[in-house]
Design a protein around this motif. Structure first.
Motif, PDB file in Angstrom:
ATOM      1  N   HIS A 163       5.976   0.485  21.237  1.00  0.00           N
ATOM      2  CA  HIS A 163       6.687  -0.088  22.622  1.00  0.00           C
ATOM      3  C   HIS A 163       7.725  -0.666  21.990  1.00  0.00           C
ATOM      4  CE1 HIS A 163       3.075   0.825  24.751  1.00  0.00           C
ATOM      5  NE2 HIS A 163       2.064   0.442  23.771  1.00  0.00           N
ATOM      6  N   GLN A 164       8.807  -0.932  23.071  1.00  0.00           N
ATOM      7  CA  GLN A 164      10.024  -1.595  22.857  1.00  0.00           C
ATOM      8  C   GLN A 164       9.734  -3.300  23.166  1.00  0.00           C
ATOM      9  OE1 GLN A 164      13.059  -0.229  25.526  1.00  0.00           O
ATOM     10  NE2 GLN A 164      13.256   1.772  24.241  1.00  0.00           N
ATOM     11  N   GLY A 165      10.491  -4.123  22.354  1.00  0.00           N
ATOM     12  CA  GLY A 165      10.433  -5.363  22.968  1.00  0.00           C
ATOM     13  C   GLY A 165      10.548  -5.713  24.425  1.00  0.00           C
ATOM     14  N   SER A 166      11.463  -4.951  24.947  1.00  0.00           N
ATOM     15  CA  SER A 166      11.498  -5.415  26.505  1.00  0.00           C
ATOM     16  C   SER A 166      10.341  -5.162  27.299  1.00  0.00           C
ATOM     17  CB  SER A 166      12.500  -4.276  26.989  1.00  0.00           C
ATOM     18  OG  SER A 166      12.436  -3.195  26.795  1.00  0.00           O
ATOM     19  N   ALA A 167       9.642  -3.838  26.741  1.00  0.00           N
ATOM     20  CA  ALA A 167       8.391  -3.630  27.476  1.00  0.00           C
ATOM     21  C   ALA A 167       7.233  -4.845  27.048  1.00  0.00           C
ATOM     22  CB  ALA A 167       7.757  -2.161  26.730  1.00  0.00           C
ATOM     23  N   MET A 168       7.262  -5.247  25.951  1.00  0.00           N
ATOM     24  CA  MET A 168       6.162  -6.146  25.409  1.00  0.00           C
ATOM     25  C   MET A 168       6.429  -7.466  26.493  1.00  0.00           C
ATOM     26  SD  MET A 168       5.501  -5.492  21.547  1.00  0.00           S
ATOM     27  CE  MET A 168       7.324  -5.189  21.070  1.00  0.00           C
ATOM     28  N   LEU A 169       7.718  -7.676  26.624  1.00  0.00           N
ATOM     29  CA  LEU A 169       8.174  -9.013  27.469  1.00  0.00           C
ATOM     30  C   LEU A 169       7.880  -8.841  28.950  1.00  0.00           C
ATOM     31  CD1 LEU A 169      11.504  -9.944  25.977  1.00  0.00           C
ATOM     32  CD2 LEU A 169       9.441 -10.971  25.358  1.00  0.00           C
ATOM     33  N   GLU A 170       7.911  -7.703  29.100  1.00  0.00           N
ATOM     34  CA  GLU A 170       7.762  -7.229  30.685  1.00  0.00           C
ATOM     35  C   GLU A 170       5.964  -7.337  30.963  1.00  0.00           C
ATOM     36  OE1 GLU A 170       9.353  -3.618  31.508  1.00  0.00           O
ATOM     37  OE2 GLU A 170      11.395  -4.283  31.298  1.00  0.00           O
ATOM     38  N   ALA A 171       5.508  -6.926  29.935  1.00  0.00           N
ATOM     39  CA  ALA A 171       3.895  -7.045  30.243  1.00  0.00           C
ATOM     40  C   ALA A 171       3.440  -8.433  30.050  1.00  0.00           C
ATOM     41  CB  ALA A 171       3.354  -5.704  29.063  1.00  0.00           C
ATOM     42  N   LEU A 172       4.062  -8.965  28.995  1.00  0.00           N
ATOM     43  CA  LEU A 172       3.506 -10.512  29.128  1.00  0.00           C
ATOM     44  C   LEU A 172       3.957 -11.159  30.348  1.00  0.00           C
ATOM     45  CD1 LEU A 172       4.889 -11.744  25.628  1.00  0.00           C
ATOM     46  CD2 LEU A 172       2.422 -11.978  26.568  1.00  0.00           C
ATOM     47  N   GLY A 173       4.917 -10.876  31.060  1.00  0.00           N
ATOM     48  CA  GLY A 173       5.406 -11.415  32.444  1.00  0.00           C
ATOM     49  C   GLY A 173       4.386 -11.188  33.567  1.00  0.00           C
ATOM     50  N   ARG A 174       3.973  -9.817  33.392  1.00  0.00           N
ATOM     51  CA  ARG A 174       2.772  -9.477  34.327  1.00  0.00           C
ATOM     52  C   ARG A 174       1.499 -10.208  34.194  1.00  0.00           C
ATOM     53  NH1 ARG A 174       5.612  -4.341  33.494  1.00  0.00           N
ATOM     54  NH2 ARG A 174       3.922  -3.603  31.807  1.00  0.00           N
ATOM     55  N   VAL A 175       1.205 -10.776  33.218  1.00  0.00           N
ATOM     56  CA  VAL A 175      -0.253 -11.197  32.954  1.00  0.00           C
ATOM     57  C   VAL A 175      -0.076 -12.914  32.995  1.00  0.00           C
ATOM     58  CG1 VAL A 175      -0.248 -11.460  30.274  1.00  0.00           C
ATOM     59  CG2 VAL A 175      -2.310 -10.932  31.670  1.00  0.00           C
ATOM     60  N   GLY A 176       1.299 -13.502  32.942  1.00  0.00           N
ATOM     61  CA  GLY A 176       1.208 -14.788  32.750  1.00  0.00           C
ATOM     62  C   GLY A 176       2.568 -15.373  33.267  1.00  0.00           C
ATOM     63  N   SER A 177       2.807 -16.721  33.229  1.00  0.00           N
ATOM     64  CA  SER A 177       4.061 -17.085  33.772  1.00  0.00           C
ATOM     65  C   SER A 177       4.536 -18.197  32.673  1.00  0.00           C
ATOM     66  CB  SER A 177       3.521 -18.175  34.932  1.00  0.00           C
ATOM     67  OG  SER A 177       2.611 -19.121  34.608  1.00  0.00           O
ATOM     68  N   ASP A 178       5.750 -18.679  33.047  1.00  0.00           N
ATOM     69  CA  ASP A 178       6.583 -19.469  32.068  1.00  0.00           C
ATOM     70  C   ASP A 178       6.855 -18.756  30.636  1.00  0.00           C
ATOM     71  OD1 ASP A 178       6.453 -21.710  33.876  1.00  0.00           O
ATOM     72  OD2 ASP A 178       4.588 -22.260  33.165  1.00  0.00           O
ATOM     73  N   LEU A 179       7.529 -17.723  30.983  1.00  0.00           N
ATOM     74  CA  LEU A 179       7.658 -16.979  29.861  1.00  0.00           C
ATOM     75  C   LEU A 179       8.811 -17.634  29.115  1.00  0.00           C
ATOM     76  CD1 LEU A 179       7.829 -14.215  28.198  1.00  0.00           C
ATOM     77  CD2 LEU A 179       9.393 -13.367  29.605  1.00  0.00           C
ATOM     78  N   THR A 180       8.491 -17.855  27.516  1.00  0.00           N
ATOM     79  CA  THR A 180       9.407 -18.370  26.728  1.00  0.00           C
ATOM     80  C   THR A 180       9.726 -17.422  25.622  1.00  0.00           C
ATOM     81  OG1 THR A 180       8.519 -20.673  27.199  1.00  0.00           O
ATOM     82  CG2 THR A 180       9.827 -20.327  25.113  1.00  0.00           C
ATOM     83  N   THR A 181      11.050 -17.218  25.300  1.00  0.00           N
ATOM     84  CA  THR A 181      11.331 -16.459  24.019  1.00  0.00           C
ATOM     85  C   THR A 181      12.234 -16.910  23.164  1.00  0.00           C
ATOM     86  OG1 THR A 181      13.157 -15.508  25.337  1.00  0.00           O
ATOM     87  CG2 THR A 181      11.178 -14.384  25.801  1.00  0.00           C
ATOM     88  N   VAL A 182      11.976 -16.623  21.925  1.00  0.00           N
ATOM     89  CA  VAL A 182      12.725 -16.973  20.793  1.00  0.00           C
ATOM     90  C   VAL A 182      13.332 -15.846  19.839  1.00  0.00           C
ATOM     91  CG1 VAL A 182      12.841 -18.365  18.661  1.00  0.00           C
ATOM     92  CG2 VAL A 182      11.364 -19.204  20.660  1.00  0.00           C
TER      93      VAL A 182
END
Length: 235
Positions: A163-182
């Motif tokens: 899985h690409q990093g972008s896909a993992m971030l999108e999946a996180l965004g679908r299951v939760g809120s307040d996405l924070t990335t480093v």
């Protein structure tokens, strides 16, 4: 020497802002030999590791980590954090796995990942990684087979099943809120992957730390892309 301990200080430095204060309950999915789990426990966190590999689970238990030998999809309980450490990119279904992980969280709990966005690697990053690998092999420090063809093509061919990093971030965004990335360095942690063996393990820490410093200097100068990725969402 257990090489899994080398990256723990680096991981914890970037992970700390994403975690609640101790003694929060942390479930680490894909805990491996338990180096990070043990370090978090030493800081006062109530840590449970999960790994479906029996040898890895046994090694973590030897460190004193409470370990569940299972697939995380078969785990129940309630935690303040579910932490995926370089294990999410292998998931069969990101949405299904993260949806189950969210059910393990107490209200307001967080899903946190430490990963790498392999699709961000460009020609410069591929050359940095594989040229360093070739030097370590030539110096007799690593037993490995550096790619002989186009280095970026070799990287893509070796990672395009993940899985690409972008896909993992999108999946996180679908299951939760307040996405924070480093974003972080991580190529230095990948140089000894794919079956490579350190011929002088006692020197590995110095070599990897020097490579990390070199990568981070290039990141600061805009010469390399930030491939390392940490992210969290509140559920």
């Amino acid at each position: 020497m257990d090489l899994s301990t080398i990256a723990v200080p680096h991981t914890h430095t970037h992970l700390k802002p994403l975690l609640p204060a101790a003694p929060a309950r942390v479930l680490e999915a894909g805990c491996g030999r338990g180096a990070l789990a043990a370090a978090l426990a030493d800081l006062g966190y109530e840590v449970t590791g999960v790994d479906r590999d029996a040898d890895m689970a046994a090694a973590a238990k030897e460190r004193g980590v409470a370990v569940i030998e299972a697939d995380i999809r078969d785990v129940s309980g309630e935690y303040d954090v579910v932490l995926f450490t370089r294990s999410l990119h292998h998931a069969e279904s990101l949405d299904d796995l993260l949806a189950h992980a969210a059910t393990l969280l107490a209200p307001g709990g967080r899903l946190v990942i430490e990963e790498f966005a392999w699709e961000r690697v460009d020609q410069a990053a591929a050359h940095f990684l594989y040229d360093t690998l070739a030097i370590l092999v030539a110096a007799g420090l690593l037993d490995a087979e550096p790619p002989k063809d186009d280095l970026l093509t070799a990287w893509v061919d070796g990672h395009n099943h993940l899985h690409q990093g972008s896909a993992m971030l999108e999946a996180l965004g679908r299951v939760g809120s307040d996405l924070t990335t480093v974003t972080t360095s991580i190529l230095w942690r990948l140089v000894d992957g794919r079956g490579a063996t350190w011929t002088e393990p006692a020197r590995a820490a110095d070599v990897l730390n020097a490579m990390r410093d070199a990568e981070e200097r290039r990141l600061a100068a805009g010469m390399l892309p930030p491939v390392g990725l940490l992210a969290s969402v509140r559920c």
